[in-house]
Scaffold this active site. Structure first.
Site, short mmCIF file in Angstrom:
data_model
loop_
_atom_site.label_atom_id
_atom_site.label_comp_id
_atom_site.label_asym_id
_atom_site.label_seq_id
_atom_site.Cartn_x
_atom_site.Cartn_y
_atom_site.Cartn_z
CE LYS A 304 0.86 -2.10 8.27
NZ LYS A 304 0.62 -3.12 8.65
NE ARG A 314 -6.00 -4.58 8.28
CZ ARG A 314 -6.41 -4.02 8.58
NH1 ARG A 314 -7.70 -2.95 8.85
NH2 ARG A 314 -5.58 -2.88 9.02
CE LYS A 326 -4.36 -4.65 12.60
NZ LYS A 326 -3.59 -5.63 11.10
CD GLU A 342 6.66 6.10 14.10
OE1 GLU A 342 7.33 5.46 13.92
OE2 GLU A 342 5.28 6.03 14.91
CE LYS A 357 1.08 -2.66 4.52
NZ LYS A 357 1.16 -3.97 5.56
CB SER A 383 -3.70 -6.29 -0.50
OG SER A 383 -4.45 -5.66 0.64
CE1 TYR A 422 0.01 -9.15 -1.37
CE2 TYR A 422 0.27 -6.80 -1.87
CZ TYR A 422 0.50 -8.30 -1.41
OH TYR A 422 -0.03 -8.06 0.58
C1 PBG Z 1 -0.63 -6.70 9.29
C2 PBG Z 1 -0.08 -5.91 7.85
C3 PBG Z 1 -0.93 -6.05 7.16
C4 PBG Z 1 -0.12 -5.77 5.26
C5 PBG Z 1 1.25 -6.22 6.02
N1 PBG Z 1 1.35 -6.44 6.94
C6 PBG Z 1 -2.16 -5.87 7.79
C7 PBG Z 1 -2.33 -5.07 8.34
O1 PBG Z 1 -1.53 -3.33 8.73
O2 PBG Z 1 -3.32 -4.91 8.90
C8 PBG Z 1 -1.08 -4.90 4.62
C9 PBG Z 1 -0.68 -5.45 3.23
C10 PBG Z 1 -1.53 -5.49 2.12
O3 PBG Z 1 -2.37 -4.73 1.98
O4 PBG Z 1 -0.88 -5.05 1.33
N2 PBG Z 1 0.90 -6.53 10.52
#
Ligand code: PBG
Length: 436
Positions: A304, A314, A326, A342, A357, A383, A422
């Site tokens: 990720k 968010r 992050k 990982e 991701k 997203s 989505y």
């Molecule tokens: C948080 C989480 C995130 C997403 C899924 N789980 C956002 C982040 O890491 O800040 C993002 C999913 C998306 O953008 O569609 N644990």
């Protein structure tokens, strides 16, 4: 069992065209999507004379053209032909005309012309390497305590769904077109957020309550949950934040284990740690096993990345980090080899599914993991990827539906078994020929 080919376009012969939703069986996992084969005719620079009228070649003859049987035996038919009395068949079709002005050139001496295998919709369908079906989709759904569905500004078509109302309708619609897997993301009231995110393992919190309701209404539904503290953290981080800003690893893992067990107890099928803390997969596996949930899967967010493509998400959950970013736990987008570090951790700690991701900008990571692990792979079309396609479509800059299907097919081609998207409902409807 015959596999069923789906095509949203109308250019395939009827026998190749997809079934509609009336004949579609959502439990079958063998539906295939074929990228639309129809191309706009390419304009050839025309000479001054008007273009000659095109001959239209018939695709098939009506069955009424079949000649009446004469009652002759096979031997009599053979004898007739041997005697030079040959029955009629259509002539060899004339060579199609090129437009006036087309240069006359000797044909290139090619032993291989790859275009031969792409000549017709039927050939293209026969040689299609990658397929996609609603069974490959996991539908991410945002839930809240309200009774109304609240539109999410940055994600047109997505809502924070009321957990007892809108959510149930959305799940029913998805199951209708073969999407039987969802993942839940809660919008938690600010009053319940704390620095240690303890609401995450409240057995009567929004997520466990919703899981129990869904399992009661839809026993066969596969429910994935997100394991991370960010929706519950007053700091908006996935872990506990020390006063100097450090995200505490082992203390966070302790909380995540309690969160995963609470979700499993409510009936979650797959818990999905998305927090990127070290050692959380093994710890969660142990915690689940100790609590009697040996059958619950772990889908690990293996690679990720610290991505700006999460922006709209968010906003949806109001979960922006209150400070900083992050980058001390999510991966650097510049890194490729690090994904394998990982992978090795997650494999040895007992992950059942490895997730990459975001999706489309990280196809190389999906392919690397596909080639180096035997575990199933998930891709998360996040997203920001969704919103870009939606925005481009709304501005009429791209064909939203075609770009949507192509992006999903490409994630499959790169090596993803399942896709969190989505678009799950919209794409599944498209696959079974149902317009919105
Ligand atoms: C948080 C989480 C995130 C997403 C899924 N789980 C956002 C982040 O890491 O800040 C993002 C999913 C998306 O953008 O569609 N644990």
């Amino acid at each position: 069992m015959a596999s069923t080919t789906f095509n949203a376009s109308s250019s395939l012969p009827a026998t190749l065209k997809g079934l509609d939703c009336n004949t579609y069986k959502p439990t079958l996992g063998n539906l295939r999507f074929i990228a639309s084969p129809n191309k706009k005719p390419i304009a050839v620079p025309s000479s001054s004379s008007p273009a000659p009228k095109r001959r239209v070649l018939p695709l098939a003859r009506a069955t009424s053209d079949v000649p009446v049987k004469t009652g002759l035996s096979d031997a009599e038919c053979e004898a007739a032909v041997a005697a030079g009395n040959v029955p009629e068949a259509p002539p060899v079709p004339p060579t199609p005309l090129a437009p006036a002005g087309t240069p006359v050139v000797p044909s290139l001496p090619l032993s291989r012309r790859p275009r031969r295998n792409r000549r017709s919709p039927a050939l293209r369908a026969a040689f299609q390497e990658t397929t996609i079906s609603p069974a490959n989709f996991v539908y991410p759904l945002f839930i809240h305590e309200g009774e109304e569905d609240t539109p999410i500004g940055a994600m047109p078509g997505c809502y924070r769904l009321g957990w007892r109302h809108g959510l149930l309708e959305e799940v029913a619609k998805a199951r209708d077109v073969g999407v039987n897997s969802i993942v839940l993301f809660p919008k938690v009231p600010d009053a319940l957020k704390t620095p240690t995110g303890d609401e995450a393992y409240n057995e009567n919190g929004l997520v466990p309550r919703t899981i129990r309701l869904l399992k009661d209404k839809f026993p066969g539904l596969v429910i994935y949950t997100d394991v991370a503290l960010d929706p519950y953290s007053s700091d908006g981080h996935d872990g506990i934040v020390r006063e100097d800003g450090v995200i505490m690893n082992d203390e966070t893992v302790h909380q995540l284990c309690k969160q995963a067990v609470a979700q499993a107890r409510a009936g979650a099928d797959v818990v999905s740690p998305s927090d990127m803390m070290d050692g959380r997969v093994g710890a969660i596996r142990d915690a689940l096993d100790d609590a009697g949930f040996q059958h619950v899967l772990i889908m690990s967010y293996t690679a990720k990345y610290a991505s700006s493509f999460y922006g709209p998400f968010r906003e949806a959950l109001d979960s922006n980090p209150r400070f900083g970013d992050k980058k001390t736990y999510q991966m650097n987008p510049a890194n490729y080899r690090e994904a394998m570090v990982e992978v090795h951790e997650d494999e040895s700690e007992g992950a059942d599914i490895l997730l990459v991701k975001p999706g489309l900008p990280y196809l190389d990571i999906i392919r690397q993991i596909r080639d180096n692990s035997a575990l199933p792979i998930a891709a998360y079309q996040v997203s920001g990827e969704y919103s870009m396609i939606k925005a481009g479509g709304m501005l009429k800059m791209i064909d939203e539906e075609k770009v949507m299907m192509e992006s999903l097919l490409c994630l499959r081609r790169a090596g993803a078994d399942i896709i969190l998207t989505y678009f799950a409902l919209q794409a599944a409807r498209c696959l079974c020929g149902k317009k919105r």
